[in-house]
Design a protein around this motif. Structure first.
Motif, short mmCIF file in Angstrom:
data_model
loop_
_atom_site.label_atom_id
_atom_site.label_comp_id
_atom_site.label_asym_id
_atom_site.label_seq_id
_atom_site.Cartn_x
_atom_site.Cartn_y
_atom_site.Cartn_z
N LEU A 1 0.85 -1.20 0.00
CA LEU A 1 0.00 0.00 0.00
C LEU A 1 0.89 1.25 0.00
O LEU A 1 1.93 1.28 0.67
CB LEU A 1 -0.90 0.02 1.24
N PRO A 2 0.48 2.31 -0.70
CA PRO A 2 1.35 3.49 -0.79
C PRO A 2 1.59 4.18 0.56
O PRO A 2 2.63 4.80 0.76
CB PRO A 2 0.60 4.42 -1.76
N TYR A 3 0.63 4.05 1.47
CA TYR A 3 0.77 4.69 2.78
C TYR A 3 0.66 3.63 3.89
O TYR A 3 -0.05 3.82 4.88
CB TYR A 3 -0.28 5.79 2.96
N VAL A 4 1.36 2.50 3.68
CA VAL A 4 1.24 1.40 4.62
C VAL A 4 1.71 1.79 6.02
O VAL A 4 1.14 1.35 7.02
CB VAL A 4 2.00 0.15 4.11
N ALA A 5 2.74 2.64 6.12
CA ALA A 5 3.23 3.04 7.44
C ALA A 5 2.14 3.77 8.22
O ALA A 5 1.97 3.55 9.43
CB ALA A 5 4.46 3.93 7.30
N GLU A 6 1.39 4.65 7.53
CA GLU A 6 0.29 5.36 8.19
C GLU A 6 -0.82 4.38 8.57
O GLU A 6 -1.44 4.51 9.63
CB GLU A 6 -0.27 6.45 7.26
N GLY A 7 -1.04 3.38 7.71
CA GLY A 7 -2.05 2.37 8.04
C GLY A 7 -1.68 1.57 9.27
O GLY A 7 -2.52 1.32 10.14
N ILE A 8 -0.43 1.16 9.34
CA ILE A 8 0.04 0.41 10.51
C ILE A 8 -0.03 1.28 11.77
O ILE A 8 -0.43 0.81 12.85
CB ILE A 8 1.47 -0.13 10.28
N SER A 9 0.32 2.55 11.63
CA SER A 9 0.23 3.47 12.77
C SER A 9 -1.21 3.59 13.26
O SER A 9 -1.47 3.63 14.47
CB SER A 9 0.78 4.84 12.36
N MET A 10 -2.17 3.63 12.32
CA MET A 10 -3.58 3.68 12.69
C MET A 10 -3.98 2.44 13.48
O MET A 10 -4.69 2.52 14.50
CB MET A 10 -4.44 3.82 11.43
N GLY B 1 -4.82 -0.04 19.13
CA GLY B 1 -4.44 -1.07 20.10
C GLY B 1 -4.05 -2.40 19.50
O GLY B 1 -3.97 -3.40 20.21
N TYR B 2 -3.76 -2.43 18.19
CA TYR B 2 -3.43 -3.68 17.50
C TYR B 2 -1.96 -3.72 17.09
O TYR B 2 -1.42 -2.72 16.63
CB TYR B 2 -4.29 -3.87 16.25
N ASN B 3 -1.34 -4.89 17.25
CA ASN B 3 -0.03 -5.12 16.65
C ASN B 3 -0.23 -5.46 15.18
O ASN B 3 -1.26 -6.03 14.80
CB ASN B 3 0.67 -6.30 17.34
N ALA C 1 -14.38 -5.92 10.72
CA ALA C 1 -14.32 -5.48 9.32
C ALA C 1 -14.15 -3.97 9.22
O ALA C 1 -13.45 -3.48 8.33
CB ALA C 1 -15.59 -5.92 8.59
N GLU C 2 -14.75 -3.24 10.12
CA GLU C 2 -14.62 -1.77 10.14
C GLU C 2 -13.16 -1.37 10.36
O GLU C 2 -12.66 -0.42 9.73
CB GLU C 2 -15.50 -1.18 11.25
N LEU C 3 -12.48 -2.10 11.23
CA LEU C 3 -11.06 -1.83 11.48
C LEU C 3 -10.25 -1.98 10.19
O LEU C 3 -9.41 -1.13 9.86
CB LEU C 3 -10.53 -2.77 12.56
N PHE D 1 -8.13 0.65 7.83
CA PHE D 1 -6.73 0.42 7.45
C PHE D 1 -6.53 0.68 5.96
O PHE D 1 -5.58 1.36 5.56
CB PHE D 1 -6.32 -1.01 7.81
N TYR D 2 -7.41 0.13 5.14
CA TYR D 2 -7.26 0.34 3.69
C TYR D 2 -7.49 1.79 3.29
O TYR D 2 -6.78 2.32 2.42
CB TYR D 2 -8.21 -0.59 2.92
N GLU D 3 -8.44 2.43 3.92
CA GLU D 3 -8.67 3.84 3.60
C GLU D 3 -7.45 4.69 3.95
O GLU D 3 -7.05 5.58 3.20
CB GLU D 3 -9.92 4.36 4.32
N THR D 4 -6.83 4.37 5.09
CA THR D 4 -5.64 5.10 5.52
C THR D 4 -4.44 4.77 4.63
O THR D 4 -3.64 5.64 4.28
CB THR D 4 -5.30 4.76 6.99
N GLY D 5 -4.31 3.50 4.27
CA GLY D 5 -3.16 3.06 3.50
C GLY D 5 -3.21 3.41 2.02
O GLY D 5 -2.18 3.50 1.36
#
Length: 279
Positions: free
Chosen positions: A67-76, A81-83, A189-191, A195-199
């Protein structure tokens, strides 16, 4: 040969880690399944069923990591509260938490080949046996709008509660299913939708990521309208194995198997670190 015939065998090994793995990295479970693939594949162990649970973790596939913004997605995800970990295989993001039970069926194809569709069908048969109240209402086909969609999504009345994957190594096959047993399937599923919207941030990609529709996912307790818990399903699994086999060998990895586990654990952690370093 029916797919149930893979399940009715003289001996099963049952490794229940539904309690002991909860606060450990899900990478340890991938290493455990690789170890069991090796052992069962080389017929150093009886065919094995392993149950495992991990606290709040999102397991990403390789495509997710692109994903182009995967780091931001992981940060989200971390803020929620998720690893986040990356598995070195196909498939897309899935959610693990205390209400999701993972079951691995590990078989050997040293004597005869087991093709990929057969592996999926064996797990479908096993899940139907686990939940006779639902039986044939449990169907396998792709649920559009779910996370990690695939042709062996498991659903009841069109709402997905599970997905199946396979890992093949050293003539061993680990067929893995995640069962959303408790809680809200749509919240999970919302989570992943977030993630995809952020990434993605609306960018067009060659790979088509799923457009998540939370309402198409649910937990088994919601779908069956039963106060079903992960512990209940672990007990069902143990009882089912006793019906399927003359003997069930209980217990975790043995001392003489731990060196092999350490080898696969180091390999899994090294691969994950390399993937995350590219983010």
């Amino acid at each position: 040969m029916t797919y149930e015939s893979f399940l009715y065998i003289p001996e099963w090994r049952f490794v229940d880690e539904s309690m002991t793995t909860r606060n450990r990295s899900a990478l340890e479970s991938f290493a455990a399944d690789d170890t069991l693939c090796h052992l069962v594949g080389q017929q150093m162990s009886a065919p094995t069923v392993r149950t495992w649970v991990h606290d709040k973790t999102v397991v990403l596939g390789i495509q997710d990591h692109r994903l182009p913004y995967v780091a931001e997605g992981i940060s989200m995800l971390e803020t929620a509260g998720y690893n986040a970990i990356v598995r070195n295989s196909g498939g897309l993001a899935v959610v693990l938490d205390e209400g999701v039970l993972n079951i691995s069926i590990v078989l050997s194809e040293r004597d005869s080949a087991i093709d990929i569709p057969a592996g999926y069908e064996v797990m479908l048969a096993f899940v139907r046996m686990l939940f006779p109240e639902a039986g044939k209402r449990i169907e396998a086909y792709e649920i559009v709008g779910s996370y990690c969609p695939g042709s062996y999504d498991l659903s009841i009345d069109g709402r997905k509660f599970a997905g199946i994957s396979q890992r093949r190594l050293r003539q061993g096959i680990a067929v893995q299913v995640y069962l959303c047993v408790e809680g809200s399937g749509s919240d999970r599923a919302e989570l992943i939708r977030n993630f995809y919207e952020t990434g993605l941030r609306g960018e067009e990609m060659k790979f088509t990521y799923p457009t998540i529709q939370p309402e198409v996912m649910a937990s088994l307790s919601e779908l069956m309208e039963l106060p079903l818990t992960v512990s209940d399903v672990v007990i069902r699994t143990q009882l089912l194995l006793r019906e399927l086999a003359d003997n069930v060998d209980m217990g975790g990895l043995k001392p003489d198997e731990m060196d092999l586990y350490t080898f696969y654990l180091n390999r899994v952690f090294e691969r994950n670190q390399k993937m995350l370093a590219r983010g």
